[in-house]
Design a protein around this motif. Structure first.
Motif, PDB file in Angstrom:
ATOM      1  N   ALA A  27       0.854  -1.189   0.000  1.00 18.55           N
ATOM      2  CA  ALA A  27       0.000   0.000   0.000  1.00 18.55           C
ATOM      3  C   ALA A  27       0.888   1.235   0.000  1.00 18.55           C
ATOM      4  N   ALA A  28       0.282   2.357  -0.303  1.00 21.95           N
ATOM      5  CA  ALA A  28       0.958   3.654  -0.252  1.00 21.95           C
ATOM      6  C   ALA A  28      -0.108   4.725  -0.060  1.00 21.95           C
ATOM      7  N   PRO A  35      -4.579  14.923  -9.919  1.00 21.21           N
ATOM      8  CA  PRO A  35      -4.259  16.059 -10.797  1.00 21.21           C
ATOM      9  C   PRO A  35      -5.530  16.638 -11.405  1.00 21.21           C
ATOM     10  N   ALA A  36      -5.561  17.930 -11.538  1.00 19.99           N
ATOM     11  CA  ALA A  36      -6.741  18.593 -12.094  1.00 19.99           C
ATOM     12  C   ALA A  36      -6.812  18.431 -13.601  1.00 19.99           C
ATOM     13  N   GLU A  37      -5.665  18.406 -14.244  1.00 17.46           N
ATOM     14  CA  GLU A  37      -5.670  18.367 -15.698  1.00 17.46           C
ATOM     15  C   GLU A  37      -5.753  16.934 -16.218  1.00 17.46           C
ATOM     16  N   SER A  38      -6.461  16.776 -17.264  1.00 23.03           N
ATOM     17  CA  SER A  38      -6.543  15.505 -17.976  1.00 23.03           C
ATOM     18  C   SER A  38      -6.211  15.780 -19.431  1.00 23.03           C
ATOM     19  N   THR A  39      -5.843  14.740 -20.126  1.00 25.20           N
ATOM     20  CA  THR A  39      -5.537  14.885 -21.545  1.00 25.20           C
ATOM     21  C   THR A  39      -6.349  13.855 -22.313  1.00 25.20           C
ATOM     22  N   ALA A  40      -6.387  13.989 -23.617  1.00 29.62           N
ATOM     23  CA  ALA A  40      -7.119  13.029 -24.440  1.00 29.62           C
ATOM     24  C   ALA A  40      -6.495  11.644 -24.327  1.00 29.62           C
ATOM     25  N   THR A  41      -5.175  11.582 -24.182  1.00 23.07           N
ATOM     26  CA  THR A  41      -4.505  10.285 -24.073  1.00 23.07           C
ATOM     27  C   THR A  41      -4.499   9.746 -22.648  1.00 23.07           C
ATOM     28  N   ASN A  42      -4.772  10.606 -21.663  1.00 23.75           N
ATOM     29  CA  ASN A  42      -4.785  10.166 -20.264  1.00 23.75           C
ATOM     30  C   ASN A  42      -5.946  10.846 -19.537  1.00 23.75           C
ATOM     31  N   PRO A  43      -7.191  10.440 -19.833  1.00 22.46           N
ATOM     32  CA  PRO A  43      -8.356  11.135 -19.277  1.00 22.46           C
ATOM     33  C   PRO A  43      -8.606  10.843 -17.797  1.00 22.46           C
ATOM     34  N   ARG A  44      -8.066   9.758 -17.285  1.00 20.64           N
ATOM     35  CA  ARG A  44      -8.306   9.398 -15.876  1.00 20.64           C
ATOM     36  C   ARG A  44      -6.982   9.379 -15.125  1.00 20.64           C
ATOM     37  N   ARG A  45      -6.417  10.533 -14.939  1.00 20.23           N
ATOM     38  CA  ARG A  45      -5.115  10.628 -14.285  1.00 20.23           C
ATOM     39  C   ARG A  45      -5.222  10.214 -12.832  1.00 20.23           C
ATOM     40  N   ARG A  46      -4.264   9.448 -12.401  1.00 21.63           N
ATOM     41  CA  ARG A  46      -4.241   8.980 -11.010  1.00 21.63           C
ATOM     42  C   ARG A  46      -3.480   9.972 -10.139  1.00 21.63           C
ATOM     43  N   PRO A  47      -3.843  10.023  -8.871  1.00 21.47           N
ATOM     44  CA  PRO A  47      -3.086  10.885  -7.963  1.00 21.47           C
ATOM     45  C   PRO A  47      -1.675  10.332  -7.765  1.00 21.47           C
ATOM     46  N   PRO A  48      -0.726  11.193  -7.473  1.00 24.25           N
ATOM     47  CA  PRO A  48       0.647  10.729  -7.281  1.00 24.25           C
ATOM     48  C   PRO A  48       0.819  10.038  -5.926  1.00 24.25           C
ATOM     49  N   VAL A  49       1.745   9.103  -5.871  1.00 28.64           N
ATOM     50  CA  VAL A  49       2.092   8.439  -4.616  1.00 28.64           C
ATOM     51  C   VAL A  49       2.890   9.430  -3.777  1.00 28.64           C
ATOM     52  N   VAL A  50       2.585   9.513  -2.486  1.00 29.79           N
ATOM     53  CA  VAL A  50       3.325  10.378  -1.568  1.00 29.79           C
ATOM     54  C   VAL A  50       4.685   9.731  -1.314  1.00 29.79           C
ATOM     55  N   PRO A  51       5.765  10.447  -1.588  1.00 22.21           N
ATOM     56  CA  PRO A  51       7.094   9.872  -1.378  1.00 22.21           C
ATOM     57  C   PRO A  51       7.277   9.367   0.066  1.00 22.21           C
ATOM     58  N   SER A  87       5.864   6.816   1.448  1.00 18.85           N
ATOM     59  CA  SER A  87       4.685   6.237   2.092  1.00 18.85           C
ATOM     60  C   SER A  87       4.450   4.771   1.735  1.00 18.85           C
ATOM     61  N   PHE A  88       5.269   4.211   0.850  1.00 15.75           N
ATOM     62  CA  PHE A  88       5.100   2.810   0.460  1.00 15.75           C
ATOM     63  C   PHE A  88       5.291   1.904   1.677  1.00 15.75           C
ATOM     64  N   MET A  89       4.433   0.895   1.802  1.00 20.93           N
ATOM     65  CA  MET A  89       4.583  -0.066   2.890  1.00 20.93           C
ATOM     66  C   MET A  89       4.292  -1.472   2.393  1.00 20.93           C
ATOM     67  N   LEU A  90       4.954  -2.425   2.995  1.00 21.76           N
ATOM     68  CA  LEU A  90       4.734  -3.836   2.726  1.00 21.76           C
ATOM     69  C   LEU A  90       4.283  -4.471   4.028  1.00 21.76           C
ATOM     70  N   MET A  91       3.076  -5.030   4.027  1.00 24.39           N
ATOM     71  CA  MET A  91       2.550  -5.703   5.214  1.00 24.39           C
ATOM     72  C   MET A  91       2.706  -7.205   5.028  1.00 24.39           C
ATOM     73  N   VAL A  92       3.231  -7.863   6.035  1.00 23.56           N
ATOM     74  CA  VAL A  92       3.391  -9.315   6.031  1.00 23.56           C
ATOM     75  C   VAL A  92       2.346  -9.869   6.993  1.00 23.56           C
TER      76      VAL A  92
END
Length: 106
Positions: free
Chosen positions: A71-72, A78-94, A96-101
Motif C-alpha cells: 500500500a501507499a 491532478p486537475a488536468e486531464s488529456t485526451a490520451t490520459n483522461p483518468r489521471r491517477r493521484p501521485p504516490v506520496v514519497p 509512504s510505500f509499505m509492505l505488510m506481512v
C-alpha cells in the motif's frame, strides 16, 4: 458459481492456499477478507483483517503461507486531464510505500 460471500470494496488481489483451504481477497478499502473452504461446496468468511487504505495488491507464499500486501498514500488527484490520459491517477506520496506481512497466529 458455487458461493457468493461478502468482501471489502475495490478488490484487486486474490489468492487461494490449497494447504490450508483459505482464500484471500485484498481490498482498496483497507481490508483483507479471509474465506475458508469447509467442503468443495461450502465456504465461510473467517475474518476481515484491517490492512491499510489502498492495500489491494497482494501475493501469497505457498511455502510459508504468508500474505504480502502493499500500500501507499496518495496525494490529491491532478486537475488536468488529456485526451490520451483522461483518468489521471493521484501521485504516490514519497516515502509512504509499505509492505505488510500477514501470517496466521501460532
Amino acid at each position: 458459481m458455487i458461493a457468493t460471500l461478502p468482501i471489502g470494496q475495490g478488490v484487486d488481489g486474490t489468492a487461494y492456499d490449497p494447504a490450508t483451504g483459505d482464500a484471500f481477497a485484498s481490498n482498496v478499502d483497507g481490508t483483507l477478507t479471509v474465506i475458508h473452504e469447509d467442503t468443495p461446496n461450502t465456504f465461510h468468511v473467517v475474518e476481515t483483517v484491517q490492512t491499510a487504505p489502498s492495500g489491494r495488491n497482494m501475493g501469497l507464499d505457498p511455502a510459508t503461507h504468508r500474505l504480502y500486501v502493499v500500500a501507499a498514500k496518495f496525494g490529491p488527484p491532478p486537475a488536468e486531464s488529456t485526451a490520451t490520459n483522461p483518468r489521471r491517477r493521484p501521485p504516490v506520496v514519497p516515502g509512504s510505500f509499505m509492505l505488510m506481512v500477514i501470517e496466521r497466529a501460532k
